[in-house]
Design a protein around this motif. Structure first.
Motif, PDB file in Angstrom:
ATOM      1  N   ASN A 150      -7.669 -10.091  16.538  1.00  0.00           N
ATOM      2  CA  ASN A 150      -6.820 -10.974  15.758  1.00  0.00           C
ATOM      3  C   ASN A 150      -5.618 -11.454  16.574  1.00  0.00           C
ATOM      4  OD1 ASN A 150      -5.369 -12.273  13.753  1.00  0.00           O
ATOM      5  ND2 ASN A 150      -4.908 -10.406  12.603  1.00  0.00           N
ATOM      6  N   GLN A 151      -5.565 -12.730  16.865  1.00  0.00           N
ATOM      7  CA  GLN A 151      -4.477 -13.286  17.671  1.00  0.00           C
ATOM      8  C   GLN A 151      -3.125 -13.145  16.987  1.00  0.00           C
ATOM      9  OE1 GLN A 151      -4.933 -16.980  20.062  1.00  0.00           O
ATOM     10  NE2 GLN A 151      -3.282 -17.794  18.782  1.00  0.00           N
ATOM     11  N   ARG A 203     -13.575  -9.280   3.511  1.00  0.00           N
ATOM     12  CA  ARG A 203     -12.549  -9.443   4.539  1.00  0.00           C
ATOM     13  C   ARG A 203     -11.752  -8.148   4.603  1.00  0.00           C
ATOM     14  NH1 ARG A 203     -12.698 -14.384   1.899  1.00  0.00           N
ATOM     15  NH2 ARG A 203     -12.533 -16.292   3.165  1.00  0.00           N
ATOM     16  N   SER A 204     -11.662  -7.563   5.786  1.00  0.00           N
ATOM     17  CA  SER A 204     -10.880  -6.330   5.948  1.00  0.00           C
ATOM     18  C   SER A 204     -10.130  -6.366   7.269  1.00  0.00           C
ATOM     19  CB  SER A 204     -11.790  -5.086   5.943  1.00  0.00           C
ATOM     20  OG  SER A 204     -12.388  -4.883   4.686  1.00  0.00           O
ATOM     21  N   GLY A 205      -8.887  -5.908   7.248  1.00  0.00           N
ATOM     22  CA  GLY A 205      -8.146  -5.700   8.482  1.00  0.00           C
ATOM     23  C   GLY A 205      -8.465  -4.321   9.038  1.00  0.00           C
ATOM     24  N   VAL A 206      -8.504  -4.228  10.341  1.00  0.00           N
ATOM     25  CA  VAL A 206      -8.776  -2.955  11.020  1.00  0.00           C
ATOM     26  C   VAL A 206      -7.541  -2.596  11.848  1.00  0.00           C
ATOM     27  CG1 VAL A 206     -10.281  -1.733  12.637  1.00  0.00           C
ATOM     28  CG2 VAL A 206     -11.230  -3.499  11.128  1.00  0.00           C
ATOM     29  N   ARG A 207      -6.936  -1.444  11.542  1.00  0.00           N
ATOM     30  CA  ARG A 207      -5.661  -1.019  12.121  1.00  0.00           C
ATOM     31  C   ARG A 207      -4.527  -1.927  11.643  1.00  0.00           C
ATOM     32  NH1 ARG A 207      -7.557  -0.987  18.016  1.00  0.00           N
ATOM     33  NH2 ARG A 207      -5.349  -1.351  18.468  1.00  0.00           N
ATOM     34  N   VAL A 208      -4.330  -1.918  10.339  1.00  0.00           N
ATOM     35  CA  VAL A 208      -3.236  -2.704   9.758  1.00  0.00           C
ATOM     36  C   VAL A 208      -1.914  -1.930   9.786  1.00  0.00           C
ATOM     37  CG1 VAL A 208      -4.829  -3.957   8.253  1.00  0.00           C
ATOM     38  CG2 VAL A 208      -3.687  -1.915   7.376  1.00  0.00           C
ATOM     39  N   ILE A 209      -1.973  -0.620  10.064  1.00  0.00           N
ATOM     40  CA  ILE A 209      -0.779   0.229  10.088  1.00  0.00           C
ATOM     41  C   ILE A 209      -0.605   0.904  11.446  1.00  0.00           C
ATOM     42  CG2 ILE A 209       0.386   2.210   9.003  1.00  0.00           C
ATOM     43  CD1 ILE A 209      -1.468   1.689   6.533  1.00  0.00           C
ATOM     44  N   HIS A 210      -1.679   1.434  11.980  1.00  0.00           N
ATOM     45  CA  HIS A 210      -1.649   2.293  13.163  1.00  0.00           C
ATOM     46  C   HIS A 210      -0.797   1.737  14.298  1.00  0.00           C
ATOM     47  CE1 HIS A 210      -3.173   3.569  17.119  1.00  0.00           C
ATOM     48  NE2 HIS A 210      -3.398   4.748  16.553  1.00  0.00           N
ATOM     49  N   LEU A 227      -3.257   8.687   7.251  1.00  0.00           N
ATOM     50  CA  LEU A 227      -3.220   7.339   7.819  1.00  0.00           C
ATOM     51  C   LEU A 227      -4.521   6.602   7.556  1.00  0.00           C
ATOM     52  CD1 LEU A 227      -2.016   5.078   9.532  1.00  0.00           C
ATOM     53  CD2 LEU A 227      -2.860   6.285  11.564  1.00  0.00           C
ATOM     54  N   ILE A 228      -5.648   7.269   7.784  1.00  0.00           N
ATOM     55  CA  ILE A 228      -6.946   6.623   7.547  1.00  0.00           C
ATOM     56  C   ILE A 228      -7.082   6.238   6.075  1.00  0.00           C
ATOM     57  CG2 ILE A 228      -9.448   6.983   7.542  1.00  0.00           C
ATOM     58  CD1 ILE A 228      -9.060   8.703  10.055  1.00  0.00           C
ATOM     59  N   GLU A 229      -6.616   7.110   5.187  1.00  0.00           N
ATOM     60  CA  GLU A 229      -6.648   6.798   3.749  1.00  0.00           C
ATOM     61  C   GLU A 229      -5.831   5.540   3.447  1.00  0.00           C
ATOM     62  OE1 GLU A 229      -5.105   8.768  -0.463  1.00  0.00           O
ATOM     63  OE2 GLU A 229      -5.391  10.045   1.299  1.00  0.00           O
ATOM     64  N   MET A 230      -4.651   5.430   4.049  1.00  0.00           N
ATOM     65  CA  MET A 230      -3.800   4.263   3.831  1.00  0.00           C
ATOM     66  C   MET A 230      -4.391   3.007   4.485  1.00  0.00           C
ATOM     67  SD  MET A 230      -1.207   5.031   1.889  1.00  0.00           S
ATOM     68  CE  MET A 230      -2.371   6.077   1.001  1.00  0.00           C
ATOM     69  N   GLU A 231      -5.013   3.177   5.649  1.00  0.00           N
ATOM     70  CA  GLU A 231      -5.669   2.042   6.303  1.00  0.00           C
ATOM     71  C   GLU A 231      -6.754   1.464   5.389  1.00  0.00           C
ATOM     72  OE1 GLU A 231      -5.218   0.471   9.195  1.00  0.00           O
ATOM     73  OE2 GLU A 231      -3.963   1.798  10.414  1.00  0.00           O
ATOM     74  N   GLU A 237      -5.615  -5.938   1.450  1.00  0.00           N
ATOM     75  CA  GLU A 237      -4.449  -6.636   0.914  1.00  0.00           C
ATOM     76  C   GLU A 237      -4.108  -7.758   1.884  1.00  0.00           C
ATOM     77  OE1 GLU A 237      -2.908  -6.065  -1.937  1.00  0.00           O
ATOM     78  OE2 GLU A 237      -4.114  -4.313  -2.505  1.00  0.00           O
ATOM     79  N   ASP A 238      -4.003  -8.990   1.375  1.00  0.00           N
ATOM     80  CA  ASP A 238      -3.905 -10.141   2.263  1.00  0.00           C
ATOM     81  C   ASP A 238      -2.757 -10.031   3.258  1.00  0.00           C
ATOM     82  OD1 ASP A 238      -5.016 -12.842   2.891  1.00  0.00           O
ATOM     83  OD2 ASP A 238      -2.975 -13.448   2.414  1.00  0.00           O
ATOM     84  N   ALA A 239      -1.599  -9.585   2.796  1.00  0.00           N
ATOM     85  CA  ALA A 239      -0.440  -9.503   3.685  1.00  0.00           C
ATOM     86  C   ALA A 239      -0.677  -8.533   4.831  1.00  0.00           C
ATOM     87  CB  ALA A 239       0.796  -9.082   2.893  1.00  0.00           C
ATOM     88  N   PHE A 240      -1.413  -7.451   4.564  1.00  0.00           N
ATOM     89  CA  PHE A 240      -1.673  -6.446   5.585  1.00  0.00           C
ATOM     90  C   PHE A 240      -2.906  -6.806   6.408  1.00  0.00           C
ATOM     91  CE2 PHE A 240       0.662  -4.403   2.178  1.00  0.00           C
ATOM     92  CZ  PHE A 240       1.666  -3.744   2.854  1.00  0.00           C
ATOM     93  N   LEU A 241      -3.912  -7.350   5.746  1.00  0.00           N
ATOM     94  CA  LEU A 241      -5.156  -7.735   6.420  1.00  0.00           C
ATOM     95  C   LEU A 241      -4.857  -8.594   7.639  1.00  0.00           C
ATOM     96  CD1 LEU A 241      -8.267  -9.211   4.578  1.00  0.00           C
ATOM     97  CD2 LEU A 241      -7.470 -10.164   6.716  1.00  0.00           C
ATOM     98  N   ARG A 242      -3.956  -9.557   7.492  1.00  0.00           N
ATOM     99  CA  ARG A 242      -3.676 -10.500   8.570  1.00  0.00           C
ATOM    100  C   ARG A 242      -2.847  -9.892   9.694  1.00  0.00           C
ATOM    101  NH1 ARG A 242      -4.896 -15.896   7.161  1.00  0.00           N
ATOM    102  NH2 ARG A 242      -5.853 -15.988   5.102  1.00  0.00           N
ATOM    103  N   LEU A 243      -2.422  -8.635   9.521  1.00  0.00           N
ATOM    104  CA  LEU A 243      -1.757  -7.911  10.596  1.00  0.00           C
ATOM    105  C   LEU A 243      -2.696  -6.926  11.279  1.00  0.00           C
ATOM    106  CD1 LEU A 243       1.746  -7.146   9.042  1.00  0.00           C
ATOM    107  CD2 LEU A 243       1.159  -8.895  10.725  1.00  0.00           C
ATOM    108  N   GLY A 244      -3.932  -6.848  10.820  1.00  0.00           N
ATOM    109  CA  GLY A 244      -4.903  -5.955  11.432  1.00  0.00           C
ATOM    110  C   GLY A 244      -5.167  -6.348  12.877  1.00  0.00           C
ATOM    111  N   ARG A 245      -5.209  -5.353  13.762  1.00  0.00           N
ATOM    112  CA  ARG A 245      -5.459  -5.677  15.167  1.00  0.00           C
ATOM    113  C   ARG A 245      -6.812  -6.367  15.315  1.00  0.00           C
ATOM    114  NH1 ARG A 245      -1.953  -3.817  18.969  1.00  0.00           N
ATOM    115  NH2 ARG A 245      -2.105  -5.092  20.847  1.00  0.00           N
ATOM    116  N   TYR A 246      -7.757  -5.952  14.473  1.00  0.00           N
ATOM    117  CA  TYR A 246      -9.040  -6.630  14.341  1.00  0.00           C
ATOM    118  C   TYR A 246      -9.207  -7.033  12.878  1.00  0.00           C
ATOM    119  CZ  TYR A 246     -10.392  -4.853  18.943  1.00  0.00           C
ATOM    120  OH  TYR A 246     -10.440  -4.580  20.295  1.00  0.00           O
ATOM    121  N   VAL A 247     -10.087  -8.001  12.645  1.00  0.00           N
ATOM    122  CA  VAL A 247     -10.448  -8.387  11.286  1.00  0.00           C
ATOM    123  C   VAL A 247     -11.965  -8.361  11.176  1.00  0.00           C
ATOM    124  CG1 VAL A 247     -10.399 -10.214   9.548  1.00  0.00           C
ATOM    125  CG2 VAL A 247      -8.377  -9.793  10.953  1.00  0.00           C
TER     126      VAL A 247
END
Length: 255
Positions: A150-151, A203-210, A227-231, A237-247
């Motif tokens: 995700n750029q 649609r899912s973000g991957v590593r939205v918190i880590h 952390l995995i539970e929160m991920e 969630e759209d706001a977090f999904l778009r911060l995922g290192r991957y999507v």
């Protein structure tokens, strides 16, 4: 620029990507997503894992009874895949194919119910063209599981680290070997799916918190399991999904 071959980096890739908490998060999110679209009636799918490395998901899907073709450009990755397949106490229906994605042919391999392409497109000089060709192997009502770097997350991570020169240069500074060459944005890949006449089911973000954790000042409540539970909780969630290192997208062709 040529597409990336991980032959010389196979060991480092395996250690850095799959042998870490980052890998555990990726596995948890993608496997959750895939399980939601897999048949529940015991039907076996034909699966193509394109650029699948040593076949982490190939092996999990084959263990459920699905028939898998695992393709990768790296002979070293496929050799490791074969070692793991042979060591598995279960008989896994996995065919390993040493090939570039661009060289895969429906005439040779037939059609598939599910195609996986995870963390590959960001290494391709012509990602859209390559994926368009790959989808020729997908059955009319088949599923496409695509995970991309995700750029926007790359930009935000650089911003919060204060790397303003890197951002202002258009990310042209020298990259480390495992930093993808061609990151993508969510709207860009959504437009691809629309052009392919595909509905995005997931649609899912991957590593939205880590990647944004304040590692030097974590709460005593922190745990890797938490952390995995929160991920998993915030990955859609759209706001977090778009911060995922991957999507991760799962898409199906429109009727």
């Amino acid at each position: 620029m040529q597409d990336k071959n991980f032959d010389k980096l196979a060991g480092k890739f395996a250690k850095n990507i799959y042998g870490t908490l980052k890998g555990d998060i990726r596995a948890a999110v993608l496997w959750r997503d895939l399980q939601e679209v897999l048949p529940t009636d015991g039907r076996s799918l034909r699966v193509l894992d394109a650029g699948g490395g040593f076949g982490f998901f190939s092996q999990k899907l084959a263990a459920l009874g699905h028939s898998v073709v695992l393709c990768d450009l790296s002979a070293e990755m496929l050799a490791e895949a074969q070692r793991q397949i042979d060591a598995n106490p279960m008989k896994l229906d996995i065919q390993c194919v040493h090939s570039a994605i661009q060289d895969l042919s429906r005439d040779d391999l037939g059609e598939f119910d599910l195609i996986l392409c995870h963390a590959v497109v960001e290494w391709l000089a012509d990602a859209h063209g390559t994926m368009t060709g790959l989808l020729k192997l997908l059955k009319r009502d088949g599923l496409f599981s695509l995970m991309f770097y995700n750029q926007d997350a790359m930009c935000f991570h650089s911003l919060v680290a204060g790397n303003f020169g890197y951002v202002n240069s258009g990310f042209k500074a020298k990259r480390v070997k495992l930093s993808p060459n061609f990151p993508l944005t969510v709207p860009e890949v959504e437009a691809w799916c629309d052009g392919w006449q595909m509905d995005i089911l997931c649609r899912s973000g991957v590593r939205v918190i880590h990647d944004y954790l304040k590692k030097g000042s974590l709460s005593t409540e922190y745990s890797d399991e938490g952390l995995i539970e929160m991920e998993l909780k915030y990955s859609r969630e759209d706001a977090f999904l778009r911060l995922g290192r991957y999507v991760h997208f799962i898409a199906r062709r429109k009727d």
